[in-house]
Motif scaffolding. Structure first.
Motif, mmCIF file in Angstrom:
data_model
loop_
_atom_site.group_PDB
_atom_site.id
_atom_site.type_symbol
_atom_site.label_atom_id
_atom_site.label_comp_id
_atom_site.label_asym_id
_atom_site.label_seq_id
_atom_site.Cartn_x
_atom_site.Cartn_y
_atom_site.Cartn_z
ATOM 1 N N ASP A 1 -20.475 -26.368 17.238
ATOM 2 C CA ASP A 1 -21.592 -25.804 16.486
ATOM 3 C C ASP A 1 -21.198 -24.437 15.929
ATOM 4 O O ASP A 1 -20.878 -23.521 16.690
ATOM 5 C CB ASP A 1 -22.797 -25.672 17.419
ATOM 6 N N MET B 1 -23.195 -22.293 14.617
ATOM 7 C CA MET B 1 -24.306 -21.365 14.668
ATOM 8 C C MET B 1 -24.057 -20.139 15.547
ATOM 9 O O MET B 1 -24.287 -18.999 15.105
ATOM 10 C CB MET B 1 -25.594 -22.073 15.109
ATOM 11 N N GLN C 1 -26.821 -23.931 5.721
ATOM 12 C CA GLN C 1 -27.609 -24.803 6.593
ATOM 13 C C GLN C 1 -27.980 -24.061 7.879
ATOM 14 O O GLN C 1 -28.876 -24.495 8.606
ATOM 15 C CB GLN C 1 -26.828 -26.084 6.922
ATOM 16 N N TYR C 2 -27.298 -22.965 8.155
ATOM 17 C CA TYR C 2 -27.587 -22.143 9.331
ATOM 18 C C TYR C 2 -28.232 -20.811 8.933
ATOM 19 O O TYR C 2 -28.237 -19.855 9.704
ATOM 20 C CB TYR C 2 -26.294 -21.880 10.113
ATOM 21 N N ARG D 1 -17.959 -26.635 9.310
ATOM 22 C CA ARG D 1 -19.320 -27.057 8.988
ATOM 23 C C ARG D 1 -19.365 -28.555 8.706
ATOM 24 O O ARG D 1 -20.327 -29.235 9.054
ATOM 25 C CB ARG D 1 -19.861 -26.289 7.762
ATOM 26 N N ALA E 1 -30.921 -19.273 11.303
ATOM 27 C CA ALA E 1 -30.354 -18.674 12.511
ATOM 28 C C ALA E 1 -29.706 -17.334 12.206
ATOM 29 O O ALA E 1 -29.867 -16.359 12.954
ATOM 30 C CB ALA E 1 -29.335 -19.623 13.135
#
Length: 226
Positions: free
Chosen positions: A59, A61, A88-89, A48, A92
Motif C-alpha cells: 500500500d 498510502m 487515488q490517495y 500504484r 489520505a
C-alpha cells in the motif's frame, strides 16, 4: 513567496517536468521572487499499479502520508503531487497534515469546465483510465470523457518518452491521438500524464489542448504569490 512541498519521484522525470513548468509559469528578473519548492523525490514509493490494479503490491498510502508530513516539517505551506495515479490517495495525503493540498485532478477539471466544451478527449495512461482518477472530478463539473478505442498508442508514447526517442516521433503519436479524439466528438483535449506533459505544446489542434501538469504548476505559482 510561500514554499510549496512536492511529493515527487513517481516518476522522477515527471517531478522534474513539474518543476520546469512552475518556473515557466512565473516571470521575474529577480530570483528571490520565484516559487520556493521543497521537493521530496522518492522513487521508492510502492507501485500504484501493483496496489490499485494488480492487487499484489504494498500500500503506497503510508509512504505518501509520511512524505507529506516530512514536507510540512521542512517548512512547506501547501502540498502538490504531479503523479496522476497517486491522486487515488489524495484524501489520505490531504488529511496527513494541516496544509492545503493542491489537487491536480480537481484543478484540471475546473480549468476544463471553463474551456467552453464538456466533451474531453482523454490522453492519459491506461492505468489512470482503469482506476478512474478523473471520474469524480468530471462528474462534479459535468464533464464527459471521450476515450480512444485503442490506447496502445498512448502506451507506446509513454514508453518512447522514457527512452532516447526523437521528440518528433512522440509528438506525432500525440497528434494522431488528438486528431482521432477530435473526430470522435471531443470539444477539448486533455493531456494528463507527467511523462507526456513536456510534449503537450507540440500538439496542433483547433481544439483547446489542456496539460494537467501545467494547470498544477500555475496553481502552485498563484498560491505561492498570495
Amino acid at each position: 513567496m510561500k514554499p510549496v512541498g512536492v511529493l515527487g519521484g513517481m516518476g522522477p522525470a515527471a517531478t522534474i517536468n513539474l518543476m520546469r513548468k512552475v518556473l515557466a509559469a512565473q516571470s521575474s528578473e529577480e530570483s528571490i521572487e520565484y516559487v520556493p519548492l521543497i521537493v521530496h523525490e522518492n522513487p521508492q514509493v510502492p507501485s500504484r499499479i501493483e496496489a490499485l490494479i494488480d492487487g499484489t503490491g504494498a500500500d503506497p498510502m503510508p509512504v505518501l502520508m509520511s512524505m507529506a508530513q516530512d514536507l510540512e516539517r521542512a517548512g512547506a505551506q501547501a502540498l502538490a503531487m504531479p503523479s496522476h495515479l497517486a491522486h487515488q490517495y489524495a484524501i489520505a495525503v490531504s488529511h496527513a497534515t494541516s496544509l492545503p493540498f493542491l489537487n491536480m485532478i480537481d484543478i484540471t477539471a475546473k480549468r476544463l469546465s471553463q474551456g467552453g466544451g464538456q466533451k474531453i478527449g482523454m490522453i492519459i495512461s491506461p492505468a489512470a483510465h482503469v482506476t478512474g482518477v478523473f471520474v469524480k472530478a468530471f462528474e462534479e463539473h459535468s464533464l464527459q470523457p471521450v476515450w480512444l478505442q485503442d490506447e496502445m498508442s498512448i502506451k507506446n508514447a509513454i514508453k518512447a518518452a522514457r527512452k532516447d526517442t526523437p521528440p518528433q516521433q512522440i509528438s506525432e503519436i500525440l497528434q494522431s491521438c488528438a486528431n482521432i479524439l477530435a473526430t470522435a466528438g471531443a470539444d477539448q483535449i486533455l493531456i494528463a500524464n507527467g511523462i507526456l506533459s513536456p510534449f503537450a505544446e507540440t500538439v496542433q489542434s483547433d481544439l483547446p489542448c489542456i496539460d494537467s501538469v501545467e494547470c498544477l504548476a500555475r496553481e502552485i505559482a498563484d498560491f505561492s504569490a498570495k
